[in-house]
Design a protein around this motif. Sequence first.
Motif, PDB file in Angstrom:
ATOM      1  N   ASN A 381       4.773   9.142  -2.735  1.00 16.48           N
ATOM      2  CA  ASN A 381       4.083   9.011  -1.444  1.00 16.48           C
ATOM      3  C   ASN A 381       4.679   7.870  -0.643  1.00 16.48           C
ATOM      4  OD1 ASN A 381       2.327  11.150  -1.651  1.00 16.48           O
ATOM      5  ND2 ASN A 381       0.733   9.950  -2.686  1.00 16.48           N
ATOM      6  N   GLY A 382       5.090   6.796  -1.343  1.00 17.24           N
ATOM      7  CA  GLY A 382       5.690   5.660  -0.657  1.00 17.24           C
ATOM      8  C   GLY A 382       6.905   6.085   0.137  1.00 17.24           C
ATOM      9  N   VAL A 383       7.808   6.814  -0.509  1.00 15.21           N
ATOM     10  CA  VAL A 383       9.026   7.269   0.182  1.00 15.21           C
ATOM     11  C   VAL A 383       8.643   8.127   1.384  1.00 15.21           C
ATOM     12  CG1 VAL A 383      11.058   8.742  -0.004  1.00 15.21           C
ATOM     13  CG2 VAL A 383      10.481   7.177  -1.877  1.00 15.21           C
ATOM     14  N   VAL A 384       7.826   9.152   1.130  1.00 16.45           N
ATOM     15  CA  VAL A 384       7.470  10.091   2.206  1.00 16.45           C
ATOM     16  C   VAL A 384       6.875   9.367   3.415  1.00 16.45           C
ATOM     17  CG1 VAL A 384       5.953  12.015   2.842  1.00 16.45           C
ATOM     18  CG2 VAL A 384       7.137  12.004   0.621  1.00 16.45           C
ATOM     19  N   VAL A 389       6.321   6.657   8.774  1.00 17.05           N
ATOM     20  CA  VAL A 389       5.972   5.496   9.610  1.00 17.05           C
ATOM     21  C   VAL A 389       7.202   5.003  10.363  1.00 17.05           C
ATOM     22  CG1 VAL A 389       5.261   3.073   9.533  1.00 17.05           C
ATOM     23  CG2 VAL A 389       4.026   4.768   8.182  1.00 17.05           C
ATOM     24  N   GLY A 390       8.330   4.921   9.651  1.00 16.76           N
ATOM     25  CA  GLY A 390       9.563   4.431  10.278  1.00 16.76           C
ATOM     26  C   GLY A 390       9.965   5.296  11.462  1.00 16.76           C
ATOM     27  N   LEU A 391       9.897   6.615  11.267  1.00 18.78           N
ATOM     28  CA  LEU A 391      10.319   7.524  12.345  1.00 18.78           C
ATOM     29  C   LEU A 391       9.428   7.376  13.571  1.00 18.78           C
ATOM     30  CD1 LEU A 391      11.254  10.765  10.358  1.00 18.78           C
ATOM     31  CD2 LEU A 391      12.773   9.163  11.534  1.00 18.78           C
ATOM     32  N   PHE A 414       2.910   0.395  -0.659  1.00 18.27           N
ATOM     33  CA  PHE A 414       2.489   1.566  -1.438  1.00 18.27           C
ATOM     34  C   PHE A 414       2.584   1.285  -2.931  1.00 18.27           C
ATOM     35  CE2 PHE A 414       2.323   4.640   2.035  1.00 18.27           C
ATOM     36  CZ  PHE A 414       1.396   5.539   1.550  1.00 18.27           C
ATOM     37  N   ILE A 415       3.732   0.726  -3.353  1.00 13.66           N
ATOM     38  CA  ILE A 415       3.914   0.442  -4.779  1.00 13.66           C
ATOM     39  C   ILE A 415       2.825  -0.522  -5.251  1.00 13.66           C
ATOM     40  CG2 ILE A 415       5.466  -0.519  -6.517  1.00 13.66           C
ATOM     41  CD1 ILE A 415       6.397   2.126  -5.359  1.00 13.66           C
TER      42      ILE A 415
ATOM     43  N   LEU B 304      -3.560  10.871   3.290  1.00 12.72           N
ATOM     44  CA  LEU B 304      -2.606   9.864   3.774  1.00 12.72           C
ATOM     45  C   LEU B 304      -1.916  10.373   5.022  1.00 12.72           C
ATOM     46  CD1 LEU B 304      -1.082   8.738   0.360  1.00 12.72           C
ATOM     47  CD2 LEU B 304      -2.466   7.334   1.881  1.00 12.72           C
ATOM     48  N   GLY B 305      -1.617  11.676   5.042  1.00 11.13           N
ATOM     49  CA  GLY B 305      -0.978  12.277   6.214  1.00 11.13           C
ATOM     50  C   GLY B 305      -1.854  12.147   7.448  1.00 11.13           C
TER      51      GLY B 305
END
Lengths: 464, 464
Positions: A381-384, A389-391, A414-415, B304-305
Amino acid sequence: MTQEINEVISPHEELLSETSGVDEETVDLFIDLVEAGARDGLIVAMEDYHPADMADVFEQMPRQTFNTAVKLLDDMLPGDTIAELSEDLRIDALNALSDKVVADVLGELDSDDAALLASDLEDDRQERVFEQINATDRAAIETSLNFDEETAGRLMQRDFVAAPEFWTVGQAIDHMRSTEDLPEPFFEVYLVDPGFRFVGAVPLSVLICAPRETLLSDLGVDISAAVKPDMDQEEVAYIFQQYNLASVPVLDEAGRLTGMITVDDMVDVIHQENKEDMLALSGVRDGGSYQSVWDAVQSRAPWLGVNLFTAFIVSGAISIFEDTLTEIIALAVLMPVVAALGGNAGSQALAVTVRAIAERDMQGARAGRAVRREFLTAMFNGVVFSVGVGLIALVWFKDPQLSGVISVAMFSTFIWAGVSGVLVPIGLEKLGADPAVASSVFVLTSVDIVAFSSFLGLATAVLM
Amino acid sequence: MTQEINEVISPHEELLSETSGVDEETVDLFIDLVEAGARDGLIVAMEDYHPADMADVFEQMPRQTFNTAVKLLDDMLPGDTIAELSEDLRIDALNALSDKVVADVLGELDSDDAALLASDLEDDRQERVFEQINATDRAAIETSLNFDEETAGRLMQRDFVAAPEFWTVGQAIDHMRSTEDLPEPFFEVYLVDPGFRFVGAVPLSVLICAPRETLLSDLGVDISAAVKPDMDQEEVAYIFQQYNLASVPVLDEAGRLTGMITVDDMVDVIHQENKEDMLALSGVRDGGSYQSVWDAVQSRAPWLGVNLFTAFIVSGAISIFEDTLTEIIALAVLMPVVAALGGNAGSQALAVTVRAIAERDMQGARAGRAVRREFLTAMFNGVVFSVGVGLIALVWFKDPQLSGVISVAMFSTFIWAGVSGVLVPIGLEKLGADPAVASSVFVLTSVDIVAFSSFLGLATAVLM
C-alpha cells in the motif's frame, strides 16, 4: 392456553416477520395506554410481548411517559422486564417502586438477575429491601454481590441441577420431576461426588435418551471446562466460544459446585466485551452505556485530555521546520495529506491486531506471521499510495522535487504506521495493559510525528 | 472410559487453570511429535485435547510443520478439528487430503460444518468428493450450500428432533431413545402439525420433568421466534440475544420445519459480526480474516483510496488561506491540533452511535435522546478543551488574539464533530447503507474541513 393455541394454528406469519426490535405502532399503542391511565389494558397488552421486547418499548417511550407507566403498573411491572431495561431506566424504575415491591421482584428473579438489580440500589435501601426477602433468596443474592462485577461469580446463578454420580438415569429424572422451581433454562445435569465436588456433566439430550437403569457416571461425562468464581467474564466468554458450551459449572477452590453460568447470559457478555474493545479503540472509556450527558463526558474526556498534549507535541515537531514552512507554503497545504493517510493505515493495522489479540489469535507463530503480514501490506500500500500522492501533488504544484519529497515521506509513514500498528498492541498486551485502550495514543501520535517530520525534514534537506 | 474416570477423580486442577488457549509447551510438544514423524504418538496425544484447542495448536505451528502434520495424520485428522481451523489452514488441509478422506470427513460432520468445508473446495473437486458421499448427507450439504453465505440457511443444521403435537411425553422420549444419531447438541423438541408445520417447541428441561402421559401440546409451548432460511445471520444473532434462545427453528415460507440453529453456532456469528463492525469503522473491509498479504491489501486499499482524495480535498480547503499561512506561520504549526482533537471527538461520537445502531438502540425516542446527548457532550467537552487549547497556545505564542481564534475554531469543530458523529450514521442507516462502513469518510473529512477552514478563516478575518 388460548393465546398459545392461536399461535399454534399459524405461528409463522408473526414469527417470520423480520423482527428488528419492536415497531413504532407498538410503541405508540403503549404510549396511548399509559397516557390514558388504562392500567388493566396495559397489563393485558404486556402479556403479548416478550420481556425483552417490552423493555425496548419502554426505552423508546419519552422518559416522562415511562415514569408514568412505572407508577401506573407498580407491583404489576414484571421483574424480568425490569432486568431487561437499560441501566438508567432500570434505576428510575427501582427508585419509583416501594421497598416491598422491589423485594418481591428480587425474590422472583434468578439470583444473577436479582444481584444485577440489587447492585443498582443505594446501600441503605438495599438493606431495607433485603430485610423483606426470604433468607434463601437473600443469601443467594448477597453471595453473588460479594464477587466483583464482570466476574463469573456475578454471572452465575445459584440454582442448578446436581446429582450423585452413582445415581441412575431414572433416579435423576424422578428427582427432577419431584423438584419445585428448577432453574430455567438448564441444559446439563452436573454430577458430584459425596464431597459435592464437580465430577462431570450429562447433557439433557443424552440423559433423556438413556435407559432409566443406566448409571449417570456411565454416560460419557463431558467436562471440557469449569470456571472459578473470580474468573473475568471475558475469560468465561472465551471458554464458552472455544468449547461451544451450553452451560459451565462454577467451582470453588476445592472443586465444589457453587453455581452455573448459561450461554444465554454469555451472549450478552460477548456483546458487551466486543463493544468495550471497539469503543476503547475510538477513545471511549467503559462501554459508553450512558445514564446521562455527564457519563458521556466522563467516558470521553480522558482520551481527549491525553490527545490535547500529544497534539501539541506534534505541533512542536512541526515548529522545528517553521523556516522551511515560511519559504514553501505548499508544505503547509500538503502536510495534512501525509498525516491523514498514515493515520488511516495505522488505525487499520491497529484494529486488526487488537481484534486478533481479543480472539487469542496472536499466540506462537501467529504473532510473527501477523507482523510480517503488516510489514508487507504496508510496503505494498505504501508504494501504491505514495506514487498516487506524488502524482496528484505533481499535477497540482508542477514541482517534481516536491512531488518526490512527499512520495518518500508518505512511504516511510506507511511503513511506520503498519509496523507500529501491530507491534504496539502486541507489546502492551505482553506488558499486561489492555491493548484496545492504550494503543491508539502511541500509534497515532507517533504516526503524526513521523509524517510531519519526515515530510518537512526531507523538504528542508532537498528543497531549501 | 479410563480417560474420563481419571478426570472424574479430580478434574478441577486441570479444569480451573486460566485457559487462555493452549500454552507454548503444548505447541512445542506437538511440533516435536510431528517432526519426529511419530504418527501414533500424535494420534494418542490429540485425543487429550478438545478439537478447538487442537486447531489452536495447529495454527500456532510454523506453516511447514502444519502441512507435514496433515500428510502424517491423513485419514486420522478429525473432521471437527478441521472445521475449527482458520480458513487458510482449512483450505491447505483439504487440498492435502485425498477425495476419499475429505468425503468421509464431510459425511461425519453436522451438515452446517460440512457445508462450510465443502464451500472451500474447487467446484470440480467438490463434484468428485460429493460422488463419494451417501445420498442423504450429500443432499443435506447441497441444500445448505444453496443458501447464500451469512444466512440462516447456511448456519442451520438439517438434523433436529421434531414430534407431532398430539404425542405424549412418553412417546417422544421412547422415540428419541430408539433413534440413532440425534443432533448433538439439541435443547428443544420441536412440535409439528400433520403438514410438518412448526407449531411450538418444548425445552428438554421441561420435557424431562413432565409425567410420561402429558400431551406435548399441553407443555406451555414457547415459540418466541422462528427464522426464514434467507434471513441474514446478523438478524438471527439479534433474535438469539433478544430472546435468550438456546436454539431457533428454521421454517420455509409455508411454515414447515426445515432446520435448526443452535446457540453455540451463534456465539461465533456474534463475534464475527462485532468484528466486522469494528474493523469497518477503522476502514478495514470484510472482517480481515486473512489468507494472505494480498487479502490484507485488498481489505484496506479501498478506504485508503477514498481517503487519498478526501485528504486532497482538505488540502484544497487549506490552500484557500495560503496568504494568511505565509503571514502567520504559527497557524501552520497549530492547525493540526484543531484537526486532531476534532477528529477524536468525531470518532468517539461515531463509535458510540454505530454501536448503538448495531444493538437496535437507536429507535423511537432514543435516537432523539442520543442526538441531544451528543450535542450537550460536545458543548461541554468543547468548552473545556477549547479553553485548554487556547491557554497552551497563549503560553506558547504569547498572542491573545491567536489564542482566541484557535479557541473559537476548536469549539465550533467540537460541535460539528459531535453532531455529525451521531447524525451521519443515523442518516446512512435510514438510507439503507451500513453505517459502520460509510460513516467515517463523511465525518472525519468534514471535521477536518471545518477544523482547518474555521481556524484559518477566523485567523484571516481577525489577525490579518
